[in-house]
Motif scaffolding. Structure first.
Motif, PDB file in Angstrom:
ATOM      1  N   ASP A 104       0.829  -1.208   0.000  1.00 53.15           N
ATOM      2  CA  ASP A 104       0.000   0.000   0.000  1.00 53.15           C
ATOM      3  C   ASP A 104       0.868   1.266   0.000  1.00 53.15           C
ATOM      4  OD1 ASP A 104      -2.680  -0.297  -0.226  1.00 53.15           O
ATOM      5  OD2 ASP A 104      -3.025  -0.778   1.880  1.00 53.15           O
ATOM      6  N   ASP A 105       1.851   1.272   0.891  1.00 54.09           N
ATOM      7  CA  ASP A 105       2.747   2.434   0.988  1.00 54.09           C
ATOM      8  C   ASP A 105       3.488   2.661  -0.331  1.00 54.09           C
ATOM      9  OD1 ASP A 105       1.965   2.842   3.546  1.00 54.09           O
ATOM     10  OD2 ASP A 105       3.902   2.429   4.486  1.00 54.09           O
ATOM     11  N   ALA A 106       4.005   1.570  -0.875  1.00 52.74           N
ATOM     12  CA  ALA A 106       4.782   1.694  -2.118  1.00 52.74           C
ATOM     13  C   ALA A 106       3.900   2.188  -3.267  1.00 52.74           C
ATOM     14  CB  ALA A 106       5.418   0.355  -2.460  1.00 52.74           C
ATOM     15  N   LEU A 107       2.668   1.685  -3.317  1.00 53.60           N
ATOM     16  CA  LEU A 107       1.741   2.105  -4.387  1.00 53.60           C
ATOM     17  C   LEU A 107       1.385   3.587  -4.246  1.00 53.60           C
ATOM     18  CD1 LEU A 107      -0.602  -1.012  -4.326  1.00 53.60           C
ATOM     19  CD2 LEU A 107       0.652  -0.231  -6.341  1.00 53.60           C
ATOM     20  N   HIS A 108       1.086   3.994  -3.032  1.00 48.55           N
ATOM     21  CA  HIS A 108       0.753   5.408  -2.807  1.00 48.55           C
ATOM     22  C   HIS A 108       1.937   6.313  -3.144  1.00 48.55           C
ATOM     23  CE1 HIS A 108      -2.842   3.998  -0.712  1.00 48.55           C
ATOM     24  NE2 HIS A 108      -3.290   5.238  -0.865  1.00 48.55           N
ATOM     25  N   ARG A 109       3.121   5.881  -2.730  1.00 46.07           N
ATOM     26  CA  ARG A 109       4.304   6.694  -2.995  1.00 46.07           C
ATOM     27  C   ARG A 109       4.522   6.827  -4.503  1.00 46.07           C
ATOM     28  NH1 ARG A 109      10.253   5.498  -2.142  1.00 46.07           N
ATOM     29  NH2 ARG A 109      11.173   7.575  -1.937  1.00 46.07           N
ATOM     30  N   TYR A 110       4.346   5.701  -5.184  1.00 48.82           N
ATOM     31  CA  TYR A 110       4.530   5.681  -6.636  1.00 48.82           C
ATOM     32  C   TYR A 110       3.562   6.659  -7.309  1.00 48.82           C
ATOM     33  CZ  TYR A 110       4.428   3.777 -11.394  1.00 48.82           C
ATOM     34  OH  TYR A 110       4.472   3.632 -12.763  1.00 48.82           O
ATOM     35  N   ARG A 111       2.304   6.561  -6.933  1.00 48.48           N
ATOM     36  CA  ARG A 111       1.284   7.368  -7.609  1.00 48.48           C
ATOM     37  C   ARG A 111       1.389   8.844  -7.223  1.00 48.48           C
ATOM     38  NH1 ARG A 111      -2.940   5.446 -10.351  1.00 48.48           N
ATOM     39  NH2 ARG A 111      -1.321   4.411 -11.532  1.00 48.48           N
ATOM     40  N   LEU A 112       1.650   9.111  -5.950  1.00 52.53           N
ATOM     41  CA  LEU A 112       1.725  10.509  -5.511  1.00 52.53           C
ATOM     42  C   LEU A 112       2.988  11.205  -6.014  1.00 52.53           C
ATOM     43  CD1 LEU A 112       0.320   9.984  -1.925  1.00 52.53           C
ATOM     44  CD2 LEU A 112      -0.643  11.563  -3.603  1.00 52.53           C
ATOM     45  N   ARG A 113       3.976  10.418  -6.414  1.00 50.51           N
ATOM     46  CA  ARG A 113       5.164  11.020  -7.029  1.00 50.51           C
ATOM     47  C   ARG A 113       4.929  11.282  -8.504  1.00 50.51           C
ATOM     48  NH1 ARG A 113       9.949   7.046  -5.369  1.00 50.51           N
ATOM     49  NH2 ARG A 113      11.417   8.614  -6.065  1.00 50.51           N
ATOM     50  N   GLY A 114       3.751  10.959  -8.967  1.00 51.57           N
ATOM     51  CA  GLY A 114       3.421  11.242 -10.368  1.00 51.57           C
ATOM     52  C   GLY A 114       3.630  10.035 -11.265  1.00 51.57           C
ATOM     53  N   GLY A 115       3.827   8.870 -10.655  1.00 49.45           N
ATOM     54  CA  GLY A 115       4.015   7.662 -11.461  1.00 49.45           C
ATOM     55  C   GLY A 115       2.792   7.380 -12.329  1.00 49.45           C
ATOM     56  N   GLY A 116       2.996   6.930 -13.529  1.00 53.10           N
ATOM     57  CA  GLY A 116       1.894   6.684 -14.466  1.00 53.10           C
ATOM     58  C   GLY A 116       1.238   5.337 -14.193  1.00 53.10           C
ATOM     59  N   ALA A 117       1.032   4.580 -15.257  1.00 51.35           N
ATOM     60  CA  ALA A 117       0.372   3.276 -15.127  1.00 51.35           C
ATOM     61  C   ALA A 117       1.175   2.384 -14.181  1.00 51.35           C
ATOM     62  CB  ALA A 117       0.285   2.631 -16.505  1.00 51.35           C
ATOM     63  N   LEU A 118       0.465   1.583 -13.417  1.00 46.81           N
ATOM     64  CA  LEU A 118       1.152   0.671 -12.497  1.00 46.81           C
ATOM     65  C   LEU A 118       1.917  -0.379 -13.299  1.00 46.81           C
ATOM     66  CD1 LEU A 118      -1.569   0.021  -9.751  1.00 46.81           C
ATOM     67  CD2 LEU A 118       0.309   1.659  -9.698  1.00 46.81           C
ATOM     68  N   PRO A 119       3.036  -0.865 -12.760  1.00 47.36           N
ATOM     69  CA  PRO A 119       3.793  -1.898 -13.471  1.00 47.36           C
ATOM     70  C   PRO A 119       2.918  -3.124 -13.752  1.00 47.36           C
ATOM     71  CG  PRO A 119       4.982  -1.123 -11.520  1.00 47.36           C
ATOM     72  CD  PRO A 119       3.651  -0.473 -11.490  1.00 47.36           C
ATOM     73  N   LYS A 120       3.201  -3.759 -14.882  1.00 48.01           N
ATOM     74  CA  LYS A 120       2.397  -4.927 -15.317  1.00 48.01           C
ATOM     75  C   LYS A 120       2.299  -5.999 -14.232  1.00 48.01           C
ATOM     76  CE  LYS A 120       2.844  -4.766 -20.310  1.00 48.01           C
ATOM     77  NZ  LYS A 120       3.719  -5.194 -21.408  1.00 48.01           N
ATOM     78  N   LEU A 121       3.399  -6.137 -13.489  1.00 48.26           N
ATOM     79  CA  LEU A 121       3.450  -7.152 -12.427  1.00 48.26           C
ATOM     80  C   LEU A 121       2.270  -7.065 -11.454  1.00 48.26           C
ATOM     81  CD1 LEU A 121       7.102  -7.357 -10.996  1.00 48.26           C
ATOM     82  CD2 LEU A 121       5.636  -9.233 -11.732  1.00 48.26           C
ATOM     83  N   ALA A 138       9.358 -13.445  -3.221  1.00 47.40           N
ATOM     84  CA  ALA A 138      10.061 -13.028  -4.448  1.00 47.40           C
ATOM     85  C   ALA A 138       9.159 -12.120  -5.280  1.00 47.40           C
ATOM     86  CB  ALA A 138      10.469 -14.254  -5.246  1.00 47.40           C
ATOM     87  N   ARG A 139       7.895 -12.515  -5.353  1.00 47.25           N
ATOM     88  CA  ARG A 139       6.946 -11.705  -6.132  1.00 47.25           C
ATOM     89  C   ARG A 139       6.753 -10.317  -5.478  1.00 47.25           C
ATOM     90  NH1 ARG A 139       2.330 -12.617  -9.272  1.00 47.25           N
ATOM     91  NH2 ARG A 139       1.659 -10.587 -10.010  1.00 47.25           N
ATOM     92  N   PHE A 140       6.650 -10.368  -4.179  1.00 52.49           N
ATOM     93  CA  PHE A 140       6.488  -9.107  -3.438  1.00 52.49           C
ATOM     94  C   PHE A 140       7.695  -8.185  -3.689  1.00 52.49           C
ATOM     95  CE2 PHE A 140       7.445  -6.651   0.420  1.00 52.49           C
ATOM     96  CZ  PHE A 140       6.294  -5.884   0.500  1.00 52.49           C
ATOM     97  N   ASP A 141       8.883  -8.734  -3.532  1.00 55.33           N
ATOM     98  CA  ASP A 141      10.103  -7.932  -3.746  1.00 55.33           C
ATOM     99  C   ASP A 141      10.145  -7.368  -5.166  1.00 55.33           C
ATOM    100  OD1 ASP A 141      10.850  -8.439  -1.175  1.00 55.33           O
ATOM    101  OD2 ASP A 141      12.271 -10.039  -1.671  1.00 55.33           O
ATOM    102  N   ALA A 142       9.734  -8.193  -6.128  1.00 58.62           N
ATOM    103  CA  ALA A 142       9.777  -7.745  -7.527  1.00 58.62           C
ATOM    104  C   ALA A 142       8.835  -6.551  -7.736  1.00 58.62           C
ATOM    105  CB  ALA A 142       9.388  -8.905  -8.443  1.00 58.62           C
ATOM    106  N   ILE A 143       7.662  -6.627  -7.135  1.00 58.22           N
ATOM    107  CA  ILE A 143       6.704  -5.514  -7.287  1.00 58.22           C
ATOM    108  C   ILE A 143       7.237  -4.249  -6.616  1.00 58.22           C
ATOM    109  CG2 ILE A 143       4.402  -4.699  -6.620  1.00 58.22           C
ATOM    110  CD1 ILE A 143       3.372  -7.533  -7.014  1.00 58.22           C
ATOM    111  N   ILE A 144       7.763  -4.411  -5.418  1.00 61.69           N
ATOM    112  CA  ILE A 144       8.297  -3.243  -4.697  1.00 61.69           C
ATOM    113  C   ILE A 144       9.425  -2.606  -5.512  1.00 61.69           C
ATOM    114  CG2 ILE A 144       9.513  -2.489  -2.576  1.00 61.69           C
ATOM    115  CD1 ILE A 144       6.549  -3.141  -2.085  1.00 61.69           C
ATOM    116  N   ARG A 145      10.260  -3.440  -6.082  1.00 64.03           N
ATOM    117  CA  ARG A 145      11.359  -2.909  -6.910  1.00 64.03           C
ATOM    118  C   ARG A 145      10.798  -2.162  -8.120  1.00 64.03           C
ATOM    119  NH1 ARG A 145      14.113  -7.626  -5.900  1.00 64.03           N
ATOM    120  NH2 ARG A 145      13.372  -8.580  -7.821  1.00 64.03           N
ATOM    121  N   ALA A 146       9.778  -2.726  -8.732  1.00 69.95           N
ATOM    122  CA  ALA A 146       9.199  -2.110  -9.934  1.00 69.95           C
ATOM    123  C   ALA A 146       8.536  -0.764  -9.602  1.00 69.95           C
ATOM    124  CB  ALA A 146       8.183  -3.060 -10.553  1.00 69.95           C
ATOM    125  N   LEU A 147       8.071  -0.651  -8.380  1.00 68.50           N
ATOM    126  CA  LEU A 147       7.418   0.603  -7.990  1.00 68.50           C
ATOM    127  C   LEU A 147       8.469   1.657  -7.601  1.00 68.50           C
ATOM    128  CD1 LEU A 147       4.453  -0.852  -5.909  1.00 68.50           C
ATOM    129  CD2 LEU A 147       4.244   0.434  -8.029  1.00 68.50           C
TER     130      LEU A 147
END
Lengths: 336, 262
Positions: free
Chosen positions: B221-238, B253-262
């Motif tokens: 949740d935190d990573a997604l909010h940070r991504y979007r509020l920083r102006g990030g566009g479409a969410l990563p495909k993952l 592993a999946r969790f880490d990959a998403i966090i990295r992508a964000l």
């Protein structure tokens, strides 16, 4: 009539406690805000502490509340701030709230309201302080707010400086982001008063310090304050771990000393972002900025950058600042 | 949704006509419904206002972007011309707390402090008065924010209530009805919280979170909010790929990959 879709301008409404209605300070402010709707209230908390307020919406149309402060007038210096070695270190809350809107500010987590309460019984603050003034005492008067930013209306910095002139043991720190040095440029500078400017890189100001003066304007105010003979501290605090942080803040230090002679500066404070974990939770719920969502570490109830990041930032900036200033004039804020 | 609350049928008539709202019988008082508004006729006085507002907001609990407009006629001193629309910035009632609706959106009407009294006021007061606003606020503030309420009163008389007919009340309020509805619409838009994630994104996030632990969900949740509020566009495909994990290592592993992508 076509209804508007724009918010009211700042201080469109002036709420005044009945008991301060006749005070000269109140009348002076009313005369300055002639276009404001005046609303008489019984107690500022009836308005400021209401349930169901929306901080973000109020930020777009701040109101001013004139009120009478009741004791306590002074608070012990906070764990989150630097007492500069003073045994007696207090801060006051002559105002609640701030005209500026910085994304990293804990006031968003502290108060329910984005409106500003201005206490007009400043003399009561002075009376409360008198018993402590047998020994050197530091009072931060702009701790929960920015008094200089509202100085043209409130005249609080001026009143405190004049009070300090009469009290040999009283030291003041007036922390600000304001460029409004003109508001006090007619006052004789006092060695025991430090004007402390918070600086950030211009890109950080634009992104996170809404409604604040530009870096250039703050630097001009610092230069002017020094010309006038004031003691000036610069606070690069909070340093934010933004992209290219080390280079960005390093360039800020260079920019500062391009305009200000190192010898002229009283001191430089460096500190990274920190906030009580409780306030951070409230900031997150407002969803106003990305800053609260950084993966902070919580250490002893305080949200901070991971130790490694914090140390990297501070040591890099300290090293950079040490090119200009001797170490004893550089203060670092680190968790005790 | 706009909740229009008034004491008398004559006060709601202009809004019912403008919106072509239809009568509903789900509540034991006059209720008219429309796609964008609910119009309630509470009956006059403190108790009726309290009961009907409570029933209405309990029946259809307000959302963060809904607006309540308490509209009606009011008595006022001579300084206020008959027919003037006043917006109340303070609501009082003898012996009770004062209330302050937030005044956020610019308007060109008069503003006033409004006292709610227990019966029609024949003795002149120094400020406008009605019989319901205080009770409406008192109840509604349990359901919605102080920025979601608007108290709009039209001056019907100078403390001579017997001289106001129902027809006159309808005409006086009708003169402001369209503008009030537009203002309420603007207020609705102004207070509507910005949606950080689209419905599709929210569904994908919810799906993902079902596969993660509670701690991972909070961090996501935190990573997604940070991504979007920083102006990030479409969410990563993952973020949209279904999560079928059989082992917690795989989940990590999946969790880490998403966090990295964000």
């Amino acid at each position: 009539m076509t209804p508007s879709s724009a918010p009211f301008e700042r201080f469109s409404h002036l709420y005044i406690e009945r008991r301060v209605l006749e005070l000269p300070q109140t009348k002076r402010i009313m005369a300055r805000l002639t276009g404001a709707q005046v609303i008489i209230i019984e107690h500022y908390k009836d308005l400021f502490n209401r349930r169901g307020q929306n901080y973000d919406l109020q930020e777009r149309s701040k109101k001013l509340i004139l009120a009478h402060k009741e004791a306590p007038y002074m608070y012990e210096g906070s764990f989150y701030s630097d007492g500069f070695g003073f045994e007696h270190f207090f801060y006051t809350a002559g105002m609640l709230g701030c005209v500026y809107d910085c994304d990293y500010c804990y006031l968003q987590g502290l108060y329910n309201s984005a409106n500003i309460v201005l206490f007009v019984n400043t003399e009561d603050f002075f009376d409360a302080l008198l018993p402590y003034l047998g020994r050197p005492t530091l009072v931060a008067i702009s701790y929960d707010t920015d008094t200089l930013a509202l100085e043209s209306l409130a005249l609080q910095s001026r009143a405190w400086i004049e009070f300090a002139r009469t009290q040999a043991q009283l030291h003041l720190e007036i922390r600000t982001k304001s460029a409004n040095i003109r508001a006090i440029d007619d006052l004789e500078p006092l060695d025991r008063v430090v004007l402390a400017w918070t600086l950030s890189p211009q890109s950080v100001i634009e992104r996170y310090e809404h409604d604040t003066p530009s870096l250039a304007a703050r630097l001009r105010a610092i230069v002017r304050a020094l010309e006038l003979g004031w003691r000036v501290r610069v606070c690069i605090d909070p340093v934010l771990d933004v992209e290219g942080c080390d280079a960005l803040y390093g360039a800020l230090i260079d920019e500062l000393f391009l305009h200000v002679s190192p010898e002229a500066l009283y001191s430089l404070t460096l500190g990274t972002f920190r906030m009580s974990a409780q306030h951070l939770r409230r900031l997150k719920s407002l969803r106003r900025s990305d800053l609260p969502f950084y993966p902070y570490e919580v250490r002893e109830g305080m949200a901070l950058y991971p130790l490694e990041t914090e140390q990297r930032i501070l040591s890099s900036l300290h090293e950079h600042a040490a090119r200009y200033l001797e170490p004893q004039r550089i203060r670092l804020w680190q968790q005790p | 949704m706009i909740y229009l609350i008034a004491a008398l049928p004559a006060e709601t008539r202009p809004f019912i006509d403008l919106l072509k709202a239809t009568l509903s019988d789900v509540l034991p008082f006059g209720l008219y419904t429309h796609d964008t508004a609910l119009i309630a006729v509470t009956g006059s006085g403190h108790d009726n206002a309290l009961i009907a507002t409570s029933a209405l907001l309990g029946h259809r609990p307000p959302q963060a972007n809904d607006v309540l407009v308490n509209v009606g006629i009011a008595a006022a001193p001579q300084a206020y011309a008959i027919g003037t629309l006043m917006i109340a910035h303070k609501l009082t009632c003898k012996g009770q707390h004062d209330y302050y609706p937030d005044m956020l959106l610019r308007h060109a009407w008069e503003e006033c402090s409004l006292e709610s009294v227990l019966e029609p006021q024949c003795t002149p007061l120094s400020h406008p008065c009605d019989m319901e606003a205080h009770a409406v606020f008192k109840t509604a503030s349990r359901f919605m924010g102080v920025h979601q309420m608007l108290f709009a009163k039209v001056v019907s008389d100078h403390f001579e209530p017997q001289r106001v007919s129902k027809e006159e009340a309808t005409v006086m309020i009708g003169a402001h009805a369209q503008a009030l509805l537009e203002y309420a619409d603007n207020l609705e838009r102004f207070i509507t919280p910005k949606a950080l994630f689209s419905a599709e994104e929210q569904a994908a996030i919810a799906q993902l979170k079902r596969g993660f632990t509670k701690t991972q969900s909070h961090k996501l949740d935190d990573a997604l909010h940070r991504y979007r509020l920083r102006g990030g566009g479409a969410l990563p495909k993952l973020c949209f790929e279904p999560l079928h994990v059989t082992h917690k290592k795989e989940r990590g592993a999946r969790f880490d990959a998403i966090i990295r992508a964000l």
